[in-house]
Scaffold this motif. Structure first.
Motif, PDB file in Angstrom:
ATOM      1  N   GLU A  44     -33.324  23.476  -2.437  1.00 43.08           N
ATOM      2  CA  GLU A  44     -31.976  24.016  -2.617  1.00 43.08           C
ATOM      3  C   GLU A  44     -30.969  23.030  -2.032  1.00 43.08           C
ATOM      4  OE1 GLU A  44     -31.529  27.113   0.953  1.00 43.08           O
ATOM      5  OE2 GLU A  44     -33.396  27.182  -0.128  1.00 43.08           O
ATOM      6  N   ASP A  45     -29.723  23.182  -2.440  1.00 41.35           N
ATOM      7  CA  ASP A  45     -28.715  22.216  -2.052  1.00 41.35           C
ATOM      8  C   ASP A  45     -28.082  22.623  -0.726  1.00 41.35           C
ATOM      9  OD1 ASP A  45     -27.181  19.976  -2.257  1.00 41.35           O
ATOM     10  OD2 ASP A  45     -25.617  20.977  -3.420  1.00 41.35           O
ATOM     11  N   THR A  68     -28.093  17.392   1.352  1.00 42.85           N
ATOM     12  CA  THR A  68     -26.945  16.630   0.862  1.00 42.85           C
ATOM     13  C   THR A  68     -26.070  16.369   2.081  1.00 42.85           C
ATOM     14  OG1 THR A  68     -27.012  17.543  -1.354  1.00 42.85           O
ATOM     15  CG2 THR A  68     -24.852  16.798  -0.553  1.00 42.85           C
ATOM     16  N   ARG A  93     -27.670  12.005  -2.805  1.00 49.89           N
ATOM     17  CA  ARG A  93     -27.285  13.105  -1.909  1.00 49.89           C
ATOM     18  C   ARG A  93     -26.416  12.636  -0.747  1.00 49.89           C
ATOM     19  NH1 ARG A  93     -31.517  14.460   0.542  1.00 49.89           N
ATOM     20  NH2 ARG A  93     -33.160  13.350  -0.560  1.00 49.89           N
TER      21      ARG A  93
END
Ligand SMILES: C[S@@+](CC[C@H](N)C(=O)[O-])C[C@H]1O[C@@H](n2cnc3c(N)ncnc32)[C@H](O)[C@@H]1O
Length: 210
Positions: A44-45, A68, A93
């Motif tokens: 997931e980000d 990120t 990222r």
């Protein structure tokens, strides 16, 4: 930092050290990703900001764990080195922001904001605005890990730096849940030699509601 030592020189000296304990504590407080891939890297980000990232040791550690990362610093040479050494499969990222504190009036919303030994070097006339942007960038549940310097620190009185009493440091995190609070008030070593450290090491979390 005495003015005869450049940030570039200081930061270059940081290359190869371990990530700071403040990052480990912040990552523990954030907790594991809910959706790791087969190798354990989060898919997931999750977004982190490292404010005053210097050489980027903590930025690299975060990238390696799938985050990120927005790396912010006023020193162009460190940001250039960080970009150059970041492998291609992590580079997408990494977001580099070459900004002096004087220019910071917004930061990306983040799940983790880390700023090690950097905020004290924000000039007093910019501190309140920079701090407001830090608070505004914390998503609900986000973790903040910072150091601020107190009045017993050797550097106290430097007009280009910002210092906080304990009460002022506690006021900075009003409304956040304290994960860890440690006051260091002791002689020790700095890059430039012996000094007295007066540091509030703070890890805090924005409540998920409110
Ligand atoms: C003591 S270093 C800390 C670097 C790194 N976070 C670490 O833990 O090693 C302070 C950092 O603040 C940055 N800095 C100092 N004054 C600044 C300013 N006015 N605007 C933006 N960054 C600044 C320096 O370039 C340096 O990278």
């Amino acid at each position: 930092m005495p003015h005869d030592v450049s940030w570039d020189e200081y930061n270059a000296h940081q290359s190869g050290r371990r990530p700071r304990p403040s990052l480990d504590m912040a990552l523990d407080a954030v907790g594991p990703s809910t959706s790791p891939d087969a190798s354990g890297v989060p898919t997931e980000d999750r977004v982190a900001v490292d404010l005053g990232c210097g050489e980027g040791v903590e930025v690299t550690a975060l990238l390696e764990q799938g985050w990120t990362v927005h790396a912010v610093d006023g020193e162009p040479a460190v940001l250039r080195r960080l970009a150059e050494r970041t492998p291609a499969d992590h580079a997408g990222r990494l977001h580099i922001h070459h900004l002096a504190y004087a220019e910071i009036d917004a930061l990306p919303e983040a799940d983790l904001i880390h700023s090690s030994y950097a905020l004290p070097y924000c000039p007093p006339e910019h501190f309140d605005r920079v701090w407001a942007t830090v608070r505004a960038a914390l998503r609900p549940g986000a973790v903040l890990a910072v150091q601020v310097f107190g009045p017993h620190d050797t550097s106290f009185g430097d007009p280009e730096m910002t210092f906080h009493t304990e009460a002022q440091a506690r006021a900075l995190i009003a409304g956040l849940d304290v994960v860890s609070w440690r006051e260091e008030d002791a002689d020790g070593m700095a890059y430039t030699g012996p000094k007295h450290w007066h540091v509030f090491h703070v890890v805090a979390r924005r409540p998920t509601e409110g």
